[in-house]
Design an enzyme around this catalytic site. Structure first.
Site, PDB file in Angstrom:
ATOM      1  N   ASP A  96     -22.421  85.036 110.430  1.00  0.00           N
ATOM      2  CA  ASP A  96     -21.375  84.101 109.975  1.00  0.00           C
ATOM      3  C   ASP A  96     -20.366  83.773 111.073  1.00  0.00           C
ATOM      4  OD1 ASP A  96     -20.025  86.483 110.172  1.00  0.00           O
ATOM      5  OD2 ASP A  96     -19.130  86.409 108.165  1.00  0.00           O
ATOM      6  N   GLY A  97     -20.598  84.279 112.290  1.00  0.00           N
ATOM      7  CA  GLY A  97     -19.738  83.950 113.419  1.00  0.00           C
ATOM      8  C   GLY A  97     -18.685  84.988 113.743  1.00  0.00           C
ATOM      9  N   GLU A  98     -18.508  86.006 112.890  1.00  0.00           N
ATOM     10  CA  GLU A  98     -17.511  87.032 113.174  1.00  0.00           C
ATOM     11  C   GLU A  98     -17.886  87.819 114.426  1.00  0.00           C
ATOM     12  OE1 GLU A  98     -16.980  89.533 109.786  1.00  0.00           O
ATOM     13  OE2 GLU A  98     -16.008  87.972 108.581  1.00  0.00           O
ATOM     14  N   HIS A 152       3.383  79.871 131.997  1.00  0.00           N
ATOM     15  CA  HIS A 152       3.951  78.514 131.967  1.00  0.00           C
ATOM     16  C   HIS A 152       5.466  78.554 131.824  1.00  0.00           C
ATOM     17  CE1 HIS A 152       4.054  74.216 131.394  1.00  0.00           C
ATOM     18  NE2 HIS A 152       4.722  74.363 130.269  1.00  0.00           N
ATOM     19  N   ALA A 203      -4.641  66.467 133.502  1.00  0.00           N
ATOM     20  CA  ALA A 203      -4.375  65.900 134.832  1.00  0.00           C
ATOM     21  C   ALA A 203      -3.498  64.659 134.784  1.00  0.00           C
ATOM     22  CB  ALA A 203      -5.667  65.610 135.602  1.00  0.00           C
ATOM     23  N   GLY A 204      -3.002  64.300 133.607  1.00  0.00           N
ATOM     24  CA  GLY A 204      -2.143  63.124 133.502  1.00  0.00           C
ATOM     25  C   GLY A 204      -0.866  63.271 134.306  1.00  0.00           C
ATOM     26  N   THR A 205      -0.205  64.417 134.205  1.00  0.00           N
ATOM     27  CA  THR A 205       1.046  64.649 134.930  1.00  0.00           C
ATOM     28  C   THR A 205       0.831  64.600 136.433  1.00  0.00           C
ATOM     29  OG1 THR A 205       2.018  65.967 133.145  1.00  0.00           O
ATOM     30  CG2 THR A 205       2.880  66.329 135.353  1.00  0.00           C
ATOM     31  N   ASP A 216       7.656  68.004 137.630  1.00  0.00           N
ATOM     32  CA  ASP A 216       8.689  67.876 136.604  1.00  0.00           C
ATOM     33  C   ASP A 216       9.852  68.789 136.944  1.00  0.00           C
ATOM     34  OD1 ASP A 216       7.934  70.493 135.752  1.00  0.00           O
ATOM     35  OD2 ASP A 216       6.410  69.623 134.465  1.00  0.00           O
ATOM     36  N   LYS A 248      10.107  63.013 134.885  1.00  0.00           N
ATOM     37  CA  LYS A 248       9.188  62.380 133.937  1.00  0.00           C
ATOM     38  C   LYS A 248       9.754  62.445 132.531  1.00  0.00           C
ATOM     39  CE  LYS A 248       6.370  66.419 132.719  1.00  0.00           C
ATOM     40  NZ  LYS A 248       5.052  67.046 132.760  1.00  0.00           N
TER      41      LYS A 248
END
Length: 327
Positions: free
Chosen positions: A44-46, A137, A235-237, A178, A201
């Site tokens: 069941d994925g456990e 982060h 990768a937008g920033t 930023d 930004k």
């Protein structure tokens, strides 16, 4: 480069399935092997985990970044910590090269969770006695834990790469994509004895992973720019910042980051961007389809190996980052 060193019999290193190549590299630098654990799934994925060697009284390190798929890898880490705790390990260190959910570190509007704190609580409750991680982060996440946390950084590794590649020159500018990354950029710039610039930004509050460049603070005209960040996700920033820098006269643009999340259209964006080269580390595994020519990898395994050795022998981890002349 960290020299190999003999591994004490009381030290054991386990790996989850998130980044076994990185764990193998850490063990190799320590002159030892990974300890045995069975990791499988029920129909069941456990997730099922069994520690297949004696750990009673041992100093145990579990290497498992909580990268994509984050829910699975986090759950796998929690179950392994619980198994080791119930097997009477003397001390358990969760080695998390990439700490997932770190960007959910505060409430920006009503009825939002602080998931980074929730994950810290789960790791502690599961049985971790301490945590070893890299380039969170948000630095305040260290305070989310009620157990010791050692925080490594890839800044010297990344900066030394560019010092060797570009040599000593006075036209380098280190760019923070930023305002929140200014401290990181300043530390990076110290290694290269370079100036810094900041991209201001604006990010729409309701739309994750979308940012809009507003202005560049600092001189980039005629400069070789190195954009420094902790994570490259979509990768937008990074790409927006590189385009803004080129528009303002930068002659070359490079980028670097610790964690290669690279989700969504990240690879396509990097391919078509003005960035000449993207330097990343191996805290997150990079599949073959994402290994484009622009991307270069430097390993953090030697650094993690030395940190594990220092933790095991109760030596200072912060001394790893003391520069010549500092105490």
């Amino acid at each position: 480069m960290v020299d190999r060193f003999p591994c004490d019999s009381g030290l054991k290193i386990f790996s989850g399935t998130a980044n076994p190549e990185f764990a193998e590299a850490v063990a190799s630098h320590m002159g030892t092997r990974l300890s045995n654990a069975k990791i499988s799934r029920f129909s069941d994925g456990e997730i099922y985990i069994r520690i297949e060697e004696n750990v009673r009284g041992a100093d145990v390190f579990v290497i498992q970044p909580t990268c994509y798929p984050g829910d699975k890898n986090l759950m796998e880490l929690l179950i392994m910590l619980d198994a080791l705790k119930r097997a009477s390990a003397a001390r358990i260190t969760a080695v998390i090269p990439y700490y997932g959910y770190a960007r959910q570190d505060r409430k920006t509007q009503g009825r939002e969770p602080i998931t980074a704190k929730l994950v810290a609580n789960l790791i502690t409750t599961a049985g971790a006695d301490r945590v070893l991680t890299a380039d969170l982060h948000a630095g305040q996440i260290q305070g989310f834990f009620d157990i010791p946390l050692d925080h490594l950084t890839a800044i010297p590794i990344l900066a030394n790469y560019f010092a060797e590649k570009l040599g000593e020159r006075d036209d380098i500018v280190v760019v923070s994509p930023d305002v929140g990354g200014v401290v990181r950029a300043r530390k990076f710039a110290e290694y290269l004895k370079a100036a810094i610039a900041i991209v201001d930004k604006r990010r729409p509050r309701e739309i994750p992973n979308v940012s809009e460049v507003m202005e560049v603070v600092g001189e980039v005209k005629g400069k070789v720019a190195i954009i420094v960040d902790d994570i490259i996700d979509t990768a937008g920033t990074i790409v927006n910042a590189s385009e803004a820098i080129v528009e303002r006269g930068a002659v070359e643009v490079y980028a670097c980051a610790t964690h290669a999340v690279l989700s969504g259209k990240a690879i396509e964006r990097l391919k078509s961007s003005p960035i000449r080269e993207v330097l990343l580390t191996d805290t997150i595994p990079l599949p073959p389809e994402k290994r484009i020519e622009k991307i270069k990898i430097r390993s953090m395994a030697p650094l993690f190996a030395e940190a594990i050795r220092r933790i095991h022998y109760n030596l200072s981890v912060s001394m790893l980052f003391k520069r010549e002349g500092e105490r």
